[in-house]
Design a protein around this motif. Structure first.
Motif, PDB file in Angstrom:
ATOM      1  N   ASP A 126      37.656  32.997  32.942  1.00 27.88           N
ATOM      2  CA  ASP A 126      37.699  31.606  33.406  1.00 27.88           C
ATOM      3  C   ASP A 126      37.379  31.583  34.905  1.00 27.88           C
ATOM      4  N   ARG A 127      36.592  30.590  35.320  1.00 31.51           N
ATOM      5  CA  ARG A 127      36.158  30.510  36.722  1.00 31.51           C
ATOM      6  C   ARG A 127      37.327  30.441  37.695  1.00 31.51           C
ATOM      7  N   LYS A 128      38.512  30.022  37.217  1.00 32.26           N
ATOM      8  CA  LYS A 128      39.631  29.935  38.150  1.00 32.26           C
ATOM      9  C   LYS A 128      40.412  31.248  38.251  1.00 32.26           C
ATOM     10  N   MET A 129      39.973  32.272  37.529  1.00 31.83           N
ATOM     11  CA  MET A 129      40.685  33.558  37.590  1.00 31.83           C
ATOM     12  C   MET A 129      40.432  34.267  38.925  1.00 31.83           C
ATOM     13  N   THR A 130      41.367  35.170  39.256  1.00 29.95           N
ATOM     14  CA  THR A 130      41.163  36.059  40.403  1.00 29.95           C
ATOM     15  C   THR A 130      40.319  37.243  39.930  1.00 29.95           C
ATOM     16  N   LEU A 131      39.886  38.048  40.880  1.00 27.31           N
ATOM     17  CA  LEU A 131      39.118  39.243  40.529  1.00 27.31           C
ATOM     18  C   LEU A 131      39.958  40.158  39.625  1.00 27.31           C
ATOM     19  N   LEU A 178      31.369  33.881  31.203  1.00 32.48           N
ATOM     20  CA  LEU A 178      32.026  33.155  32.291  1.00 32.48           C
ATOM     21  C   LEU A 178      32.026  31.683  31.912  1.00 32.48           C
ATOM     22  N   SER A 179      33.222  31.089  31.858  1.00 32.84           N
ATOM     23  CA  SER A 179      33.309  29.670  31.500  1.00 32.84           C
ATOM     24  C   SER A 179      34.436  29.009  32.276  1.00 32.84           C
ATOM     25  N   HIS A 227      27.439  43.146  26.515  1.00 32.61           N
ATOM     26  CA  HIS A 227      26.532  42.014  26.697  1.00 32.61           C
ATOM     27  C   HIS A 227      27.191  40.957  27.598  1.00 32.61           C
ATOM     28  N   ILE A 228      26.318  40.203  28.260  1.00 33.75           N
ATOM     29  CA  ILE A 228      26.806  39.174  29.188  1.00 33.75           C
ATOM     30  C   ILE A 228      26.179  37.817  28.866  1.00 33.75           C
ATOM     31  N   THR A 229      27.040  36.794  28.770  1.00 34.23           N
ATOM     32  CA  THR A 229      26.546  35.422  28.683  1.00 34.23           C
ATOM     33  C   THR A 229      27.325  34.600  29.706  1.00 34.23           C
ATOM     34  N   VAL A 230      26.673  33.612  30.302  1.00 34.85           N
ATOM     35  CA  VAL A 230      27.313  32.868  31.383  1.00 34.85           C
ATOM     36  C   VAL A 230      27.024  31.374  31.222  1.00 34.85           C
ATOM     37  N   HIS A 231      28.050  30.536  31.442  1.00 38.51           N
ATOM     38  CA  HIS A 231      27.829  29.091  31.530  1.00 38.51           C
ATOM     39  C   HIS A 231      27.080  28.851  32.836  1.00 38.51           C
ATOM     40  N   ARG A 275      22.206  36.191  28.108  1.00 36.16           N
ATOM     41  CA  ARG A 275      22.016  34.803  27.659  1.00 36.16           C
ATOM     42  C   ARG A 275      22.666  33.860  28.670  1.00 36.16           C
ATOM     43  N   LEU A 276      22.190  32.622  28.663  1.00 39.18           N
ATOM     44  CA  LEU A 276      22.763  31.590  29.524  1.00 39.18           C
ATOM     45  C   LEU A 276      23.126  30.381  28.677  1.00 39.18           C
ATOM     46  N   GLY A 277      24.268  29.773  28.997  1.00 39.22           N
ATOM     47  CA  GLY A 277      24.704  28.591  28.265  1.00 39.22           C
ATOM     48  C   GLY A 277      24.411  27.317  29.047  1.00 39.22           C
TER      49      GLY A 277
END
Ligand code: IMP
Ligand code: ZN
Length: 369
Positions: free
Chosen positions: A167-172, A195-196, A220-224, A247-249
């Motif tokens: 989640d985008r609000k997570m810390t590293l 990443l969402s 694999h990586i997909t990102v919003h 992939r991209l969302g």
């Protein structure tokens, strides 16, 4: 209204209708688990919890979800999970029931290949931890896939994989924890990370080390991507592209530069018609959706639902909408489904085989002519 398309000798039928899009074997590549639970399933949980004195302040999902679906936009959308859906999916039993019902609903809609994604989540009162949450979802999927292999019943005729969302609000540190969980279960059904979350939150640069590590490890990586203007600065988009996502969302608020890179790389695109229009992420109607633009490129596209529990448009309906608004015929829809299969992270062999059988069957029938 049926949608029509050109037909050459020996090709598929001319008419696309509800029966056709439901029967079409499909791949769903962008579905958030908690956003995909039907009102009916949520209602069942709500009733049982209320009977045992829990969730007394929560509205009946049959009412709440309908009014949400009517008025949702990208701003009101994210609190809905914390304030409503997560209050119902607050323990392992509910999470497992939700996962089973989501798989069943996609299977009923003719989806043969499903990648569910979910954000590891904890709930102090019930003792659910991020690890127990992920293991619970994973266990349901594995049990399902194993019974599919052995029994091969119609209702089990769907192969399911799992993507873990950061989640985008997570810390590293929290994001690294998600990747660690994904790594632990990669010998099971976990195929990638995502990443969402609220696109107005967070700085994507925070996650660069995590996505680089995922890439090195072969996940694999997909990102919003470029969902709203706030998450579409040139810097943000360049940072994400530097992770080399598979992939991209969404891919809505893009610049020419960014589009050039995506086209050169032929990155897979997960495009969600109803979700974008209903949540007012795109302007105008379905016919104005950027699916039209990307369809003219060589980027493979996977039509997707995003959150079918909220937007109430199953994948078959997304294919029907595409046919109606972009003048696609049966052959085009089969090609679109093949395009989604081509960018699957897991093994999509059985979907491809189903598509072949489907094509042969309909060619022989001359259906709808
Ligand atoms: P979960 O990860 O299974 O809990 O599914 C719900 C979560 O997915 C939400 O809390 C959001 O973080 C994320 N999500 C669902 N839809 C969207 C979207 O359209 N954009 C970004 N994130 C989303
Ligand atoms: Zn999404």
């Amino acid at each position: 209204m049926p949608a029509t398309g050109c037909r050459s000798a020996g090709a598929l039928p001319q008419t696309v209708d509800e029966a056709f899009v439901k029967a079409l074997p499909k791949a769903e590549l962008h579905a958030h688990l908690s956003g995909s639970v039907s009102m009916k399933t949520l209602h069942g949980m709500w009733s049982r919890k209320r009977a045992s004195g829990r969730c007394l302040k929560l509205l009946d999902p049959l009412q709440a979800m309908l009014s949400i679906a009517e008025s949702v936009d990208i701003i009101s959308f994210f609190p809905l999970f914390d304030q409503y859906i997560y209050q119902l999916l607050d323990d392992i039993e509910s999470v497992q029931e939700a996962t089973r019902s989501v798989i069943r609903d996609f299977a009923t809609d003719g989806v043969k290949y499903l990648e569910l994604r979910t954000t590891p989540r904890e709930h102090a009162q019930t003792g659910m931890t991020k690890a127990s949450y992920v293991h619970a979802v994973h266990e349901v999927i594995q049990t399902h896939n194993n019974s599919y292999d052995v029994v091969c019943e119609q209702s089990h005729d769907i192969k399911v994989y799992l993507i873990l969302s950061i989640d985008r609000k997570m810390t590293l540190e929290q994001a690294n924890e998600v990747l660690d969980l994904a790594m632990t279960l990669r010998t099971g059904c976990v195929v990638g990370i995502d990443l969402s979350g609220n696109p107005a939150r967070g700085d994507v640069e925070t996650f660069t080390p995590v996505f680089r590590r995922a890439k090195t490890e072969g996940l694999h990586i997909t990102v919003h991507f470029a969902e709203v203007l706030a998450s579409a600065t040139q810097r943000e988009l360049e940072v994400i592209l530097s992770w080399e996502p598979d992939r991209l969302g969404h891919v809505i608020c893009t610049s020419e530069d960014v589009e050039r890179t995506i086209k050169e790389r032929r990155t897979g695109l997960e495009l969600c018609l109803s979700c974008n229009v209903l949540a007012k992420m795109t302007e105008g109607s379905i016919a104005d959706h950027h699916f039209r633009k990307w369809r003219m490129t060589s980027c493979p596209i996977a039509l997707s639902t995003d959150d079918v529990g909220i937007f109430q448009s199953p994948l078959s309906n997304e294919y029907l909408l595409a046919a109606q608004h972009f003048e696609l015929g049966p052959q085009d829809l089969v090609a679109l489904s093949k395009s989604a299969a081509s960018i699957a992270f897991g093994d999509s062999q059985s979907l491809r085989a189903s598509l072949k059988t489907f094509e042969t069957y309909f060619q022989a029938q001359g259906y709808g002519c």
